[in-house]
Design a protein around this motif. Structure first.
Motif, PDB file in Angstrom:
ATOM      1  N   LEU A   1      75.652  -7.354  52.946  1.00  0.00           N
ATOM      2  CA  LEU A   1      76.395  -8.607  53.034  1.00  0.00           C
ATOM      3  C   LEU A   1      75.588  -9.762  52.451  1.00  0.00           C
ATOM      4  O   LEU A   1      76.139 -10.637  51.787  1.00  0.00           O
ATOM      5  N   THR A   2      74.275  -9.760  52.697  1.00  0.00           N
ATOM      6  CA  THR A   2      73.405 -10.814  52.161  1.00  0.00           C
ATOM      7  C   THR A   2      73.399 -10.791  50.640  1.00  0.00           C
ATOM      8  O   THR A   2      73.468 -11.826  49.981  1.00  0.00           O
ATOM      9  N   MET A   3      73.331  -9.582  50.054  1.00  0.00           N
ATOM     10  CA  MET A   3      73.336  -9.442  48.596  1.00  0.00           C
ATOM     11  C   MET A   3      74.648  -9.941  48.001  1.00  0.00           C
ATOM     12  O   MET A   3      74.666 -10.648  46.993  1.00  0.00           O
ATOM     13  N   ILE A   4      75.762  -9.573  48.642  1.00  0.00           N
ATOM     14  CA  ILE A   4      77.081 -10.006  48.170  1.00  0.00           C
ATOM     15  C   ILE A   4      77.191 -11.523  48.261  1.00  0.00           C
ATOM     16  O   ILE A   4      77.691 -12.185  47.347  1.00  0.00           O
ATOM     17  N   SER A   5      76.716 -12.076  49.379  1.00  0.00           N
ATOM     18  CA  SER A   5      76.761 -13.525  49.571  1.00  0.00           C
ATOM     19  C   SER A   5      75.963 -14.251  48.497  1.00  0.00           C
ATOM     20  O   SER A   5      76.396 -15.288  47.989  1.00  0.00           O
ATOM     21  N   THR A   6      74.795 -13.698  48.138  1.00  0.00           N
ATOM     22  CA  THR A   6      73.954 -14.317  47.106  1.00  0.00           C
ATOM     23  C   THR A   6      74.675 -14.354  45.766  1.00  0.00           C
ATOM     24  O   THR A   6      74.646 -15.360  45.051  1.00  0.00           O
ATOM     25  N   ARG A   7      75.349 -13.240  45.407  1.00  0.00           N
ATOM     26  CA  ARG A   7      76.094 -13.192  44.145  1.00  0.00           C
ATOM     27  C   ARG A   7      77.219 -14.224  44.144  1.00  0.00           C
ATOM     28  O   ARG A   7      77.480 -14.884  43.133  1.00  0.00           O
ATOM     29  N   LYS A   8      77.895 -14.368  45.276  1.00  0.00           N
ATOM     30  CA  LYS A   8      78.991 -15.337  45.365  1.00  0.00           C
ATOM     31  C   LYS A   8      78.473 -16.760  45.216  1.00  0.00           C
ATOM     32  O   LYS A   8      79.131 -17.610  44.611  1.00  0.00           O
ATOM     33  N   GLU A   9      77.293 -17.036  45.774  1.00  0.00           N
ATOM     34  CA  GLU A   9      76.707 -18.365  45.655  1.00  0.00           C
ATOM     35  C   GLU A   9      76.388 -18.682  44.198  1.00  0.00           C
ATOM     36  O   GLU A   9      76.621 -19.790  43.721  1.00  0.00           O
ATOM     37  N   HIS A  10      75.825 -17.691  43.483  1.00  0.00           N
ATOM     38  CA  HIS A  10      75.531 -17.879  42.059  1.00  0.00           C
ATOM     39  C   HIS A  10      76.810 -18.177  41.280  1.00  0.00           C
ATOM     40  O   HIS A  10      76.826 -19.035  40.386  1.00  0.00           O
ATOM     41  N   LYS A  11      77.881 -17.450  41.638  1.00  0.00           N
ATOM     42  CA  LYS A  11      79.147 -17.629  40.938  1.00  0.00           C
ATOM     43  C   LYS A  11      79.708 -19.027  41.194  1.00  0.00           C
ATOM     44  O   LYS A  11      80.184 -19.697  40.264  1.00  0.00           O
ATOM     45  N   LYS A  12      79.653 -19.495  42.445  1.00  0.00           N
ATOM     46  CA  LYS A  12      80.137 -20.832  42.760  1.00  0.00           C
ATOM     47  C   LYS A  12      79.318 -21.890  42.024  1.00  0.00           C
ATOM     48  O   LYS A  12      79.867 -22.880  41.529  1.00  0.00           O
ATOM     49  N   ASP A  13      78.017 -21.672  41.948  1.00  0.00           N
ATOM     50  CA  ASP A  13      77.152 -22.622  41.237  1.00  0.00           C
ATOM     51  C   ASP A  13      77.521 -22.688  39.759  1.00  0.00           C
ATOM     52  O   ASP A  13      77.540 -23.771  39.151  1.00  0.00           O
ATOM     53  N   TRP A  14      77.817 -21.516  39.169  1.00  0.00           N
ATOM     54  CA  TRP A  14      78.195 -21.477  37.746  1.00  0.00           C
ATOM     55  C   TRP A  14      79.515 -22.222  37.519  1.00  0.00           C
ATOM     56  O   TRP A  14      79.636 -23.004  36.574  1.00  0.00           O
ATOM     57  N   VAL A  15      80.488 -21.983  38.384  1.00  0.00           N
ATOM     58  CA  VAL A  15      81.780 -22.662  38.253  1.00  0.00           C
ATOM     59  C   VAL A  15      81.595 -24.168  38.387  1.00  0.00           C
ATOM     60  O   VAL A  15      82.144 -24.950  37.600  1.00  0.00           O
ATOM     61  N   GLN A  16      80.808 -24.584  39.365  1.00  0.00           N
ATOM     62  CA  GLN A  16      80.545 -26.006  39.575  1.00  0.00           C
ATOM     63  C   GLN A  16      79.906 -26.628  38.334  1.00  0.00           C
ATOM     64  O   GLN A  16      80.329 -27.687  37.853  1.00  0.00           O
ATOM     65  N   MET A  17      78.910 -25.952  37.801  1.00  0.00           N
ATOM     66  CA  MET A  17      78.198 -26.453  36.619  1.00  0.00           C
ATOM     67  C   MET A  17      79.129 -26.532  35.413  1.00  0.00           C
ATOM     68  O   MET A  17      79.127 -27.510  34.669  1.00  0.00           O
ATOM     69  N   SER A  18      79.953 -25.502  35.220  1.00  0.00           N
ATOM     70  CA  SER A  18      80.858 -25.452  34.084  1.00  0.00           C
ATOM     71  C   SER A  18      81.892 -26.572  34.148  1.00  0.00           C
ATOM     72  O   SER A  18      82.169 -27.250  33.155  1.00  0.00           O
ATOM     73  N   LEU A  19      82.445 -26.789  35.328  1.00  0.00           N
ATOM     74  CA  LEU A  19      83.452 -27.833  35.491  1.00  0.00           C
ATOM     75  C   LEU A  19      82.845 -29.225  35.313  1.00  0.00           C
ATOM     76  O   LEU A  19      83.467 -30.114  34.709  1.00  0.00           O
ATOM     77  N   GLU A  20      81.651 -29.422  35.831  1.00  0.00           N
ATOM     78  CA  GLU A  20      80.991 -30.721  35.685  1.00  0.00           C
ATOM     79  C   GLU A  20      80.682 -31.010  34.215  1.00  0.00           C
ATOM     80  O   GLU A  20      80.826 -32.137  33.743  1.00  0.00           O
ATOM     81  N   ALA A  21      80.251 -29.972  33.489  1.00  0.00           N
ATOM     82  CA  ALA A  21      79.956 -30.144  32.060  1.00  0.00           C
ATOM     83  C   ALA A  21      81.223 -30.511  31.300  1.00  0.00           C
ATOM     84  O   ALA A  21      81.220 -31.403  30.435  1.00  0.00           O
ATOM     85  N   ALA A  22      82.327 -29.842  31.607  1.00  0.00           N
ATOM     86  CA  ALA A  22      83.591 -30.116  30.918  1.00  0.00           C
ATOM     87  C   ALA A  22      84.104 -31.520  31.224  1.00  0.00           C
ATOM     88  O   ALA A  22      84.722 -32.169  30.383  1.00  0.00           O
ATOM     89  N   ARG A  23      83.825 -31.998  32.420  1.00  0.00           N
ATOM     90  CA  ARG A  23      84.334 -33.310  32.815  1.00  0.00           C
ATOM     91  C   ARG A  23      83.451 -34.452  32.307  1.00  0.00           C
ATOM     92  O   ARG A  23      83.952 -35.517  31.949  1.00  0.00           O
ATOM     93  N   ARG A  24      82.146 -34.230  32.236  1.00  0.00           N
ATOM     94  CA  ARG A  24      81.215 -35.319  31.910  1.00  0.00           C
ATOM     95  C   ARG A  24      80.781 -35.357  30.449  1.00  0.00           C
ATOM     96  O   ARG A  24      80.384 -36.400  29.947  1.00  0.00           O
TER      97      ARG A  24
END
Length: 235
Positions: free
Chosen positions: A22-45
């Motif tokens: 579960l910890t490993m899965i959670s870590t992957r999900k956190e990385h994915k959320k960070d990537w989405v956040q970064m991508s959206l911020e780049a597109a907006r700014r």
């Protein structure tokens, strides 16, 4: 003479493997959320990316859809772990309280089997016969049968220091276990609901991002550095 109550079974290694997974899965999900956040911020700014993507329909309003979805994913993910935490605490409370009750019950069981050896009509009522159950619900059934019915043998058991005060104290501990089970069940239900809602918004966000990145690759094919800014690795 029947054997005494056995020690409670230890948690198996499968539990710890499951927690690690579960910890490993959670870590992957956190990385994915960070990537989405970064991508959206780049597109907006990033004004140049904005200028290229807007004609394709990805203006600030459209990007806001993804931000809303990401916010829902984060909200329900946070609630999921909050309820999991409550569930884990309730589970540990059950383990601790069961051990405490079992320590008292084991001694009382030995005494009752000896003291009531000539009172066989009470054995079924107090569930004195046989081994103690391992599952929590079955074990509770045996323990409750003993403490909620031992008043029938109070005169005999009092001589062995199984007094009404001690019985009442133990019954309160048993009722606490029942309360912990309710907390565990309710928090598990809430965690499952949060998981379902998180997964729903995650699927919607994944679909949105998949389409977004597909359009971005077409719109920014002559500007690979902009794709890099969106988190897309360009060979």
């Amino acid at each position: 003479m029947c054997s005494t109550a056995p020690a409670l079974p230890p948690l198996g290694s499968a539990f710890f493997y499951y927690q690690k997974k579960l910890t490993m899965i959670s870590t992957r999900k956190e990385h994915k959320k960070d990537w989405v956040q970064m991508s959206l911020e780049a597109a907006r700014r990033h004004t140049d990316i904005q200028a290229v993507m807007t004609p394709f329909g990805y203006d600030k309003v459209k990007l806001g859809e993804a931000h809303t979805l990401l916010g829902e994913v984060k909200k329900w993910d946070s609630l999921h772990f909050e309820h999991i935490g409550v569930q884990k605490k309730a589970t540990q409370d059950i383990i601790d309280a069961r051990q405490q009750v079992n320590n008292i019950y084991s001694k009382h069981l030995k005494i009752a089997r000896l003291a009531l050896d000539q009172q066989r009509e009470l054995w079924d009522l107090l569930k004195l016969e046989g081994r103690r159950k391992q599952s929590l619900s079955d074990w509770l059934g045996q323990v409750k049968a003993f403490y909620y019915n031992c008043g029938r043998a109070a005169e005999i058991l009092n001589k062995y220091n199984i007094t009404q005060d001690i019985v009442d104290q133990t019954k309160a501990m048993i009722e606490a276990i029942e309360d912990y089970r309710v907390h565990q069940s309710v928090s598990r239900s809430h965690a499952q609901e949060a998981t379902q809602r998180r997964n729903k918004f995650t699927r919607e966000l994944d679909s949105w991002m998949q389409e977004f990145m597909y359009v971005a690759k077409l719109a920014l094919k002559n500007n690979p550095q902009y794709l890099e800014a969106l988190g897309k690795t360009v060979k």
